[in-house]
Write an enzyme that holds these catalytic residues in place. Structure first.
Site, mmCIF file in Angstrom:
data_model
loop_
_atom_site.group_PDB
_atom_site.id
_atom_site.type_symbol
_atom_site.label_atom_id
_atom_site.label_comp_id
_atom_site.label_asym_id
_atom_site.label_seq_id
_atom_site.Cartn_x
_atom_site.Cartn_y
_atom_site.Cartn_z
ATOM 1 N N SER A 14 0.811 -1.217 0.000
ATOM 2 C CA SER A 14 0.000 0.000 0.000
ATOM 3 C C SER A 14 0.845 1.267 0.000
ATOM 4 O O SER A 14 0.326 2.348 -0.266
ATOM 5 C CB SER A 14 -0.918 0.012 1.225
ATOM 6 O OG SER A 14 -0.157 -0.056 2.421
ATOM 7 N N HIS B 198 -2.632 -2.777 -5.719
ATOM 8 C CA HIS B 198 -2.992 -2.397 -4.355
ATOM 9 C C HIS B 198 -4.497 -2.516 -4.178
ATOM 10 O O HIS B 198 -5.256 -1.610 -4.524
ATOM 11 C CB HIS B 198 -2.515 -0.972 -4.055
ATOM 12 C CG HIS B 198 -2.964 -0.476 -2.711
ATOM 13 N ND1 HIS B 198 -3.243 0.847 -2.456
ATOM 14 C CD2 HIS B 198 -3.207 -1.138 -1.538
ATOM 15 C CE1 HIS B 198 -3.635 0.978 -1.207
ATOM 16 N NE2 HIS B 198 -3.616 -0.203 -0.629
ATOM 17 N N GLU C 66 -5.554 0.133 -6.986
ATOM 18 C CA GLU C 66 -4.536 0.986 -7.604
ATOM 19 C C GLU C 66 -3.581 0.075 -8.363
ATOM 20 O O GLU C 66 -2.973 -0.832 -7.777
ATOM 21 C CB GLU C 66 -3.765 1.770 -6.544
ATOM 22 C CG GLU C 66 -4.511 2.958 -5.975
ATOM 23 C CD GLU C 66 -3.685 3.728 -4.964
ATOM 24 O OE1 GLU C 66 -3.579 4.949 -5.095
ATOM 25 O OE2 GLU C 66 -3.151 3.098 -4.027
ATOM 26 N N ASN D 148 -3.004 6.713 -0.507
ATOM 27 C CA ASN D 148 -2.426 6.826 0.829
ATOM 28 C C ASN D 148 -1.489 8.018 0.970
ATOM 29 O O ASN D 148 -1.308 8.542 2.074
ATOM 30 C CB ASN D 148 -1.704 5.531 1.202
ATOM 31 C CG ASN D 148 -2.673 4.461 1.642
ATOM 32 O OD1 ASN D 148 -3.782 4.750 2.063
ATOM 33 N ND2 ASN D 148 -2.265 3.205 1.530
#
Length: 693
Positions: free
Chosen positions: A406, A427, A439, A477
């Site tokens: 991540s 991800h 992702e 993130n």
């Protein structure tokens, strides 16, 4: 070469057969000529004495999935052309039959409602999902549907937004028969020839105050998509008192207002963005179809990924070194499948077949025949590099190796192999079998073919793939880090967790930042902060979340984080944590002050927008809409606000730039350093939306 005609006409004896041919979903496009074509056909049938019946059907998989939403970007008056079509059908001197199959949605169902007989093929789905775009059925649906099937089922269809199968539609009286192909056409013609046109729509719907009251109460208890659901109720209530002409005028006014609302604009942006994001041009083609997969790591994430893969009918080898951990992973997959059985989504036979697609294994050698291997082990760079070096030796030379990291450096992981061109990030968001977002991370050496194959797999399992460049945290993130940074500083300066969460939840976020991290696990952020304290020493965090972790309060899984969780799920304010936060402020010399909810929203939102602009400037995200799709589908951003970058345009980039300049002079002002990307857009008088292409 001439474009295909979107509406075709065929004479069959006494029947004028009108076919909508506007693939892929037979949208009732105004600009594309579909609406005009059907109107012309109806007029032709009326004017031809040899035509006794007009029958309308759709070509391909669907009758029609409704209006062309691109038409909604024009003035509200443009939609009047659709209303003219439905009025022409309803008022036709010749009876009109709607021959339905596949999806019959939105304007497609409104067209059918305007017809005098409706026949649907078994398995067809009929629905009015307009509320999902912050709209209501604006072509007579709120008036004709309750008159036909009653107030309560009409409200259920229009407010719930979910389609009903043709079999249920027959029970409701929404359709007249359940037949398909030529048999449907013959039945409809015979029925119309016998009884002529119906006149039921001229009468108001029967009143149902209990249903209306129940729906109003239900809507009051939950966040809505703008005011669309309330407006649907008002329109249906009007259908019980007004004649058709007055009811249609009432509906038209409400629809026009909704069409211009911020909520509907945001929802329509989200609708189009989700469809554009998967069409990002990628050179090259997939190496070959991915037929067999392996997932390494049977923890919560690995088993969730495996469950998502088998749900799409793919065979998966689940690899975990420890027998007990492997058994636990298999149990989690089985439990997810059993939940689908309990909800009526799967039969027992289908569930058994799905479970049989998973092959458990304790050794990496089981990955040797996989076309694509997904790693889902502990979030540690050296652990992942070691695993990828082993996989590189074991996997077929043509196999793709994907990491589910991540935040970590995909290039550093790829460099542990001899095939960096066939390494990418996938991800998945947790829980992986539920969340729609993935992702797809392109490393520096990732080939076009690898990227194309990865995107194809994501689409195949019914998820939304967004391409991200390689950086710490990728798109989602990395932005979330800045959002949390401001939230934690707000705690230091005078707010408390319940206030921060409540302010952002009232604004529309599905869950505030403190509750989100309690759900995700405070230890996850703790690990990332430890790493970043070394790699990014110039970007300090608040110590408050680390103090929680030092106390062993990792969130829901330990029964305590920012909040207490006496039942394991429901957050309860803990005075001890509030006191700890107040004490920490004093220890670091920060004088606490009253903080308004508006400041909480502004700082957290502007932090997201500012980092999103940097990500665009660096090419980590190709377009603002990529960021919007990630936040709408992965982080609980309110759909009616369209995503952070779309909402930034709504706020005004000059206003945002001014706010950032003001905050730059306040505490921790380094986080509001000048943002050249936003400054350039403001200087040009441009917007983020203009960059979406």
């Amino acid at each position: 070469m001439l474009a295909p005609t979107p509406v075709t006409i065929e004479k069959r004896g006494l029947v004028l057969l009108v076919t909508i041919a506007n693939p892929p979903v037979n949208a009732l496009s105004i600009g594309g000529g579909v609406v005009a074509g059907i109107i012309d056909a109806v007029n032709m049938g009326e004017g031809d004495p040899s035509v006794a019946v007009i029958a309308i059907r759709g070509s391909g998989r669907d009758f029609s999935c409704g209006a062309d939403i691109r038409d909604f970007e024009n003035a509200p008056e443009e939609v009047d052309r659709l209303r003219e079509l439905f009025s022409a059908i309803s008022a036709s001197r010749k009876p009109v039959a709607a021959i339905l199959h596949g999806n019959v949605l939105g304007g497609g169902l409104e067209l059918a409602l305007a017809a005098h007989v409706r026949v649907a093929a078994p398995g067809s789905l009929l629905g009015m999902p307009e509320v999902n775009l912050g709209l209501l059925p604006g072509g007579g649906g709120t008036q004709r549907l309750p008159r036909l099937i009653g107030v309560e089922p009409a409200l259920d269809m229009m407010i719930g937004g979910m389609p009903v199968p043709a079999e249920r539609a027959l029970e409701l009286g929404l359709i007249d028969a359940l037949l398909e192909n030529e048999e449907a056409l013959e039945w409809a013609v015979a029925r119309l020839d016998m009884r002529g046109k119906g006149d039921g729509e001229s009468r108001p719907a029967a009143a149902d105050e209990a249903a209306i009251k129940a729906w109003r109460a239900q809507i009051a208890r939950r966040r809505t998509l703008g005011s669309a659901r309330e407006d649907v109720i008002d329109c249906v209530e009007a259908a019980t008192t007004l004649d058709m002409e007055a009811g249609l005028a009432f509906e038209r006014e409400r629809f026009s207002r909704l069409l211009l609302s911020d909520a509907s604009r945001g929802l329509r942006h989200a609708f189009f963005a989700e469809r554009k994001v998967g069409r990002l041009p990628v050179g090259g083609q997939a190496l070959r179809p991915v037929a067999s997969l392996a997932v390494v790591g049977a923890g919560t994430m690995g088993s969730g990924i495996a469950a998502a893969l088998v749900a799409a009918g793919l065979s998966v080898t689940l690899v975990e070194a420890q027998d007990a951990a492997l058994a636990a992973g298999i149990s989690r997959i089985a439990a997810a499948i059993d939940r689908d059985v309990a909800k009526g989504r799967l039969t027992l036979d289908q569930a058994a077949a799905r479970k049989a697609l998973v092959t458990p294994a304790t050794g990496l050698d089981a990955c040797g025949t996989a076309d694509l291997v997904i790693e889902a082990v502990f979030e540690d760079l050296e652990v992942k590099r070691s695993l990828f070096a082993d996989l590189d030796r074991i996997a077929a030379p043509s196999a793709i190796l994907a990491t589910n990291t991540s935040t970590l450096d995909v290039d550093a992981i790829a460099q542990a192999t001899g095939r960096p061109d066939r390494v990418a990030g996938l991800h998945f968001f947790s829980p992986a079998n539920v969340m729609r977002l993935v992702e797809v991370v392109r490393g520096g050496a990732t080939s076009d073919e690898t990227l194309a194959a990865s995107l194809a797999l994501v689409r195949r399992i019914g998820k939304i793939g967004v391409i991200a460049g390689n950086c710490d945290g990728f798109i989602g993130n990395r932005i979330f880090e800045e959002y949390l940074r401001q939230a934690y500083w707000l705690l230091e300066e005078g707010a408390l967790p319940a206030q921060v969460d409540a302010a952002l939840e009232r604004w529309g976020m599905a869950m505030g930042p403190c509750r989100t991290m309690d759900l995700a696990g405070q230890d996850i952020g703790w690990s990332i902060r430890k790493r970043r304290a070394i790699t990014q020493p110039d970007r300090p965090y608040s110590k408050i979340p680390d103090l929680l972790c030092d106390m062993g309060r990792f969130g829901q899984k330990t029964g305590a984080g920012y909040y207490l969780y006496p039942d394991g799920r429901t957050a309860q304010v803990d005075p001890a944590i509030d006191a700890m936060i107040v004490k920490h402020s004093g220890e670091i010399g920060v004088a606490r002050r009253a903080i308004a909810d508006e400041e909480i929203i502004e700082r957290c939102l502007f932090a997201m927008i500012g980092e999103g602009a940097k990500i665009l400037a660096e090419g980590i995200a190709a377009r603002p809409l990529d960021i919007d799709v990630i936040y709408l589908n992965g982080y609980g951003f309110p759909a009616e606000r369209g995503g952070p970058m779309f909402h930034a345009d709504r706020i005004g980039l000059a206003h945002i730039m001014s706010g950032m300049a003001r905050m730059k002079g306040e505490r921790e002002g380094w986080a509001w350093a000048d943002n050249p990307f936003i400054q350039t857009l403001v200087a040009r008088g441009d917007t983020f939306s203009a960059l979406n292409g």
